[in-house]
Design an enzyme around this catalytic site. Structure first.
Site, PDB file in Angstrom:
ATOM      1  N   LYS A 260       0.861  -1.190   0.000  1.00 51.89           N
ATOM      2  CA  LYS A 260       0.000   0.000   0.000  1.00 51.89           C
ATOM      3  C   LYS A 260       0.893   1.234   0.000  1.00 51.89           C
ATOM      4  CE  LYS A 260      -3.411   2.583   2.777  1.00 51.89           C
ATOM      5  NZ  LYS A 260      -4.406   2.564   3.869  1.00 51.89           N
ATOM      6  N   ASP A 265      -2.405  10.009   4.141  1.00 48.49           N
ATOM      7  CA  ASP A 265      -3.827   9.690   4.210  1.00 48.49           C
ATOM      8  C   ASP A 265      -4.541  10.709   5.085  1.00 48.49           C
ATOM      9  OD1 ASP A 265      -6.333   8.605   4.206  1.00 48.49           O
ATOM     10  OD2 ASP A 265      -5.808   6.797   5.355  1.00 48.49           O
ATOM     11  N   LYS A 272      -9.959  12.969   8.292  1.00 51.15           N
ATOM     12  CA  LYS A 272      -9.608  12.417   9.600  1.00 51.15           C
ATOM     13  C   LYS A 272      -9.569  13.527  10.644  1.00 51.15           C
ATOM     14  CE  LYS A 272      -6.731   8.480   8.125  1.00 51.15           C
ATOM     15  NZ  LYS A 272      -7.510   7.384   8.718  1.00 51.15           N
ATOM     16  N   ASP A 283       1.418   5.832   5.901  1.00 53.56           N
ATOM     17  CA  ASP A 283       0.456   5.004   5.171  1.00 53.56           C
ATOM     18  C   ASP A 283       1.057   4.405   3.888  1.00 53.56           C
ATOM     19  OD1 ASP A 283      -2.018   3.873   5.553  1.00 53.56           O
ATOM     20  OD2 ASP A 283      -3.114   5.397   4.415  1.00 53.56           O
ATOM     21  N   ASP A 342     -12.132   7.499   3.290  1.00 58.62           N
ATOM     22  CA  ASP A 342     -10.985   7.144   4.132  1.00 58.62           C
ATOM     23  C   ASP A 342     -10.644   5.652   4.039  1.00 58.62           C
ATOM     24  OD1 ASP A 342      -8.914   7.536   5.839  1.00 58.62           O
ATOM     25  OD2 ASP A 342     -10.138   7.715   7.660  1.00 58.62           O
ATOM     26  N   GLU A 344      -9.478   4.171   1.592  1.00 58.38           N
ATOM     27  CA  GLU A 344      -8.868   4.352   0.274  1.00 58.38           C
ATOM     28  C   GLU A 344      -7.871   3.253  -0.071  1.00 58.38           C
ATOM     29  OE1 GLU A 344      -7.719   5.636   2.956  1.00 58.38           O
ATOM     30  OE2 GLU A 344      -5.610   5.082   2.729  1.00 58.38           O
ATOM     31  N   ARG A 346      -7.863   0.014   0.266  1.00 65.30           N
ATOM     32  CA  ARG A 346      -8.414  -1.154  -0.432  1.00 65.30           C
ATOM     33  C   ARG A 346      -8.771  -0.825  -1.880  1.00 65.30           C
ATOM     34  NH1 ARG A 346     -13.116  -1.653   3.949  1.00 65.30           N
ATOM     35  NH2 ARG A 346     -11.394  -0.825   5.182  1.00 65.30           N
TER      36      ARG A 346
HETATM   37  N1  BES Z   1      -4.627   4.233   6.776  1.00 66.32           N
HETATM   38  C1  BES Z   1      -5.825   3.964   7.470  1.00 66.32           C
HETATM   39  C2  BES Z   1      -5.685   2.827   8.483  1.00 66.32           C
HETATM   40  C3  BES Z   1      -4.895   3.121   9.723  1.00 66.32           C
HETATM   41  C4  BES Z   1      -5.529   3.593  10.839  1.00 66.32           C
HETATM   42  C5  BES Z   1      -3.553   2.865   9.772  1.00 66.32           C
HETATM   43  C6  BES Z   1      -4.809   3.818  11.984  1.00 66.32           C
HETATM   44  C7  BES Z   1      -2.826   3.114  10.913  1.00 66.32           C
HETATM   45  C8  BES Z   1      -3.463   3.570  12.028  1.00 66.32           C
HETATM   46  C9  BES Z   1      -6.935   3.554   6.485  1.00 66.32           C
HETATM   47  O1  BES Z   1      -6.858   4.107   5.221  1.00 66.32           O
HETATM   48  C10 BES Z   1      -8.227   4.015   7.070  1.00 66.32           C
HETATM   49  O2  BES Z   1      -8.389   5.176   7.226  1.00 66.32           O
HETATM   50  N2  BES Z   1      -9.085   3.058   7.400  1.00 66.32           N
HETATM   51  C11 BES Z   1     -10.333   3.342   7.982  1.00 66.32           C
HETATM   52  C12 BES Z   1     -11.356   2.473   7.305  1.00 66.32           C
HETATM   53  C13 BES Z   1     -12.775   2.814   7.672  1.00 66.32           C
HETATM   54  C14 BES Z   1     -13.164   4.140   7.063  1.00 66.32           C
HETATM   55  C15 BES Z   1     -13.673   1.701   7.174  1.00 66.32           C
HETATM   56  C16 BES Z   1     -10.248   3.018   9.468  1.00 66.32           C
HETATM   57  O3  BES Z   1      -9.591   2.034   9.821  1.00 66.32           O
HETATM   58  O4  BES Z   1     -10.775   3.774  10.263  1.00 66.32           O
HETATM   59 ZN    ZN Z   2      -4.927   4.659   4.587  1.00 70.28          ZN
HETATM   60 ZN    ZN Z   3      -7.827   6.029   5.119  1.00 72.77          ZN
END
Ligand code: BES
Ligand code: ZN
Ligand code: ZN
Length: 494
Positions: A260, A265, A272, A283, A342, A344, A346
């Site tokens: 990834k 992000d 966020k 990220d 967010d 993103e 996937r």
């Molecule tokens: N990059 C984040 C995941 C992440 C969160 C990595 C905390 C490290 C620490 C990812 O892109 C994300 O924002 N995921 C969301 C998904 C949700 C919107 C379904 C999440 O985990 O909150």
């Molecule tokens: Zn991310």
């Molecule tokens: Zn994200």
């Protein structure tokens, strides 16, 4: 740090400091230490007898021997409990102490006597290099104290070959991990998609790999609507990176690694929070790990063809950004409703998976991603999540993680949760309900792997650490570089 092997006893090697190990619960000191202790008037014996030093794993003490280097003694815990990880951590603690005492050259023994010398040598060198990592590129005041030379004392000529192999592996694994850490620790204003593409080209040149970087237009022609959707909000153009390494001799299988590569992000329009955004330069940790692994391959020469893919983009809000409710079309014609901008990672991985299946035709695919906060909730900051559609592949990865000391735990791909990804308007939604978020993300990715054996490593927890760890300081950890290198180089795996 320059690493060399010296065919001498530890107490004979010239260096600013020497690092030796002691098992707990044992009365007799190893011979080399007896000599050093004698030169120091029995200080170590006294410390052991008064129990000031109990040789617990990771415990460190030091003393000065008359007319020679400082002697650093590290605890190895009980002999019967020796693992490579105990040795890595002991070496790391010992080297840090030597460094803090101002040593520029350090002699270390192949700690312990319980495991094969090759394994111990690898663990010691890995620990020594990983444990003394620091990142000061952006500071006016540079870390003054650094160990420049590591001399591995290896008196037994019959073991020379094994020890040399271990040292080489340890050095290669640790340097690859440093490479990933440096890339992740650098800020997102420097490390943008174009930067990752440049680094990939540099890696290709150094390591003699093939590299191809696809620009936005080419990605559009390939049909990568999901990946390009994520990139749409940023002024920094996306890059799709494909590195490949083809071994000279017999190739036993073809593996794709996908990292990834979200260089920042922000969450996109689903922005966020202040705290949530703070760490998001990390990220691209999956991408950094994949680049680091590709760079190390020629030195290790596994009989495996390896392809490294990174769909690099920045997730930003703007007038050009994708909106919640938008529908994107991935390369395999699957339509995806954007439930949340967010989620993103996937979306970018979906197109990378399609590209791998269609253009590389691999025997297996492993993707590495800081994918979900839910995985951090499930497993905490020290353990990655593993999801896979093939148990053989999952088991081999679990074994590789165990051997490298990087924690990995499998989560189930529960079929029934597939319905959490249903959309009213498209084939899939990119988000489901909060519960089981790491699993839903895995199920989403599985849709794009087709029938290729595939595994997904969610490294959202361990990619970055908020506190110093035994094998490295605060910041990027370089997980899972060593797991992947172990996986690709272990015999009998092919
Ligand atoms: N990059 C984040 C995941 C992440 C969160 C990595 C905390 C490290 C620490 C990812 O892109 C994300 O924002 N995921 C969301 C998904 C949700 C919107 C379904 C999440 O985990 O909150
Ligand atoms: Zn991310
Ligand atoms: Zn994200």
């Amino acid at each position: 740090m320059k690493v060399s092997i010296v065919t001498k006893r530890l107490d004979e090697v010239a260096a600013d400091a020497v690092v030796a190990g002691v098992y707990a619960e044992e009365k007799a000191l190893p011979r080399e230490l007896q000599r050093l202790d004698a030169q120091a008037g029995g200080q170590l014996r006294a410390a052991l007898e008064t129990e000031k030093f109990q040789a617990k794993p990771g415990q460190v003490t030091h003393f000065h021997a008359a007319g020679r280097a400082r002697v650093v003694v590290v605890g190895l815990g009980p002999r019967r409990d020796t693992t490579p990880e105990v040795l890595r951590r002991a070496a790391a603690a010992g080297l840090r102490r030597a460094r803090d005492l101002g040593a520029r050259s350090v002699a270390v023994e192949v700690l312990g006597d319980r495991l094969p010398p090759r394994q111990r040598a690898q663990a010691v060198v890995e620990g020594a290099i990983l444990g003394t990592y620091s990142f000061d590129r952006y500071k006016r005041e540079k870390t003054e104290k650094a160990v420049e030379e590591l001399r591995v004392a290896q008196p037994d000529a019959r073991r020379a070959r094994e020890v040399a192999d271990g040292v080489r592996l340890g050095e290669t694994f640790a340097r690859a991990t440093w490479f990933a850490r440096d890339l992740i620790n650098a800020p997102a204003n420097e490390v943008h998609p174009g930067h990752l593409a440049r680094v990939a080209a540099e890696v290709a040149r150094e390591a003699r790999l093939r590299v191809r970087v696809y620009e936005r237009g080419e990605c559009r022609r390939m049909g990568m609507g999901a990946f390009l959707g994520v990139a749409a909000g940023s002024d920094r153009p996306p890059k799709f990176i494909h590195l490949s390494w083809v071994p000279a001799g017999r190739r036993r299988r073809r593996v794709v690694l996908i990292g990834k590569g979200i260089t920042f992000d922000s969450g996109g329009l689903n922005l966020k929070s202040t705290d949530g955004m703070l760490r998001m330069k990390d990220d691209m940790s999956g991408a950094a790990a994949v680049l680091a692994v590709m760079r190390a391959l020629p030195r290790l020469g596994p009989p495996v063809e390896v392809h490294g893919l990174v769909a690099a983009a920045e997730n930003m809000p703007s007038g050009k950004a994708i909106r919640p409710g938008d529908v994107l079309r991935a390369m395999n014609d699957t339509t995806i409703e954007v439930g949340n901008t967010d989620a993103e990672g996937r979306l970018t991985l979906a197109d990378a998976l399609c590209y791998a299946v269609k253009n590389v035709k691999p025997d297996e695919i492993i993707d590495v991603a800081t994918l979900t906060g839910a995985c951090v909730v499930a497993l905490g900051p020290l353990c990655s999540g593993l999801l896979a559609n093939d148990q053989g592949l999952a088991d081999r990865l679990l074994a590789s993680a165990e051997a490298s000391g990087e924690r990995l735990w499998q989560l189930p791909l529960i079929d029934e949760y597939r319905e959490h990804l249903k959309s009213e308007v498209a084939d899939l939604n990119n988000v489901g309900p909060r519960g089981g978020g790491a699993i839903t993300a895995g199920l989403f990715l599985k849709e794009f792997a087709g029938d290729v054996p595939w595994a997904h490593l969610d490294i959202a927890g361990p990619a970055f650490t908020e506190k110093d760890l035994p094998l490295g300081p605060k910041g990027a950890t370089g997980v899972p570089v060593r797991t992947l290198l172990t996986y690709l180089t272990t015999e009998g795996r092919s």
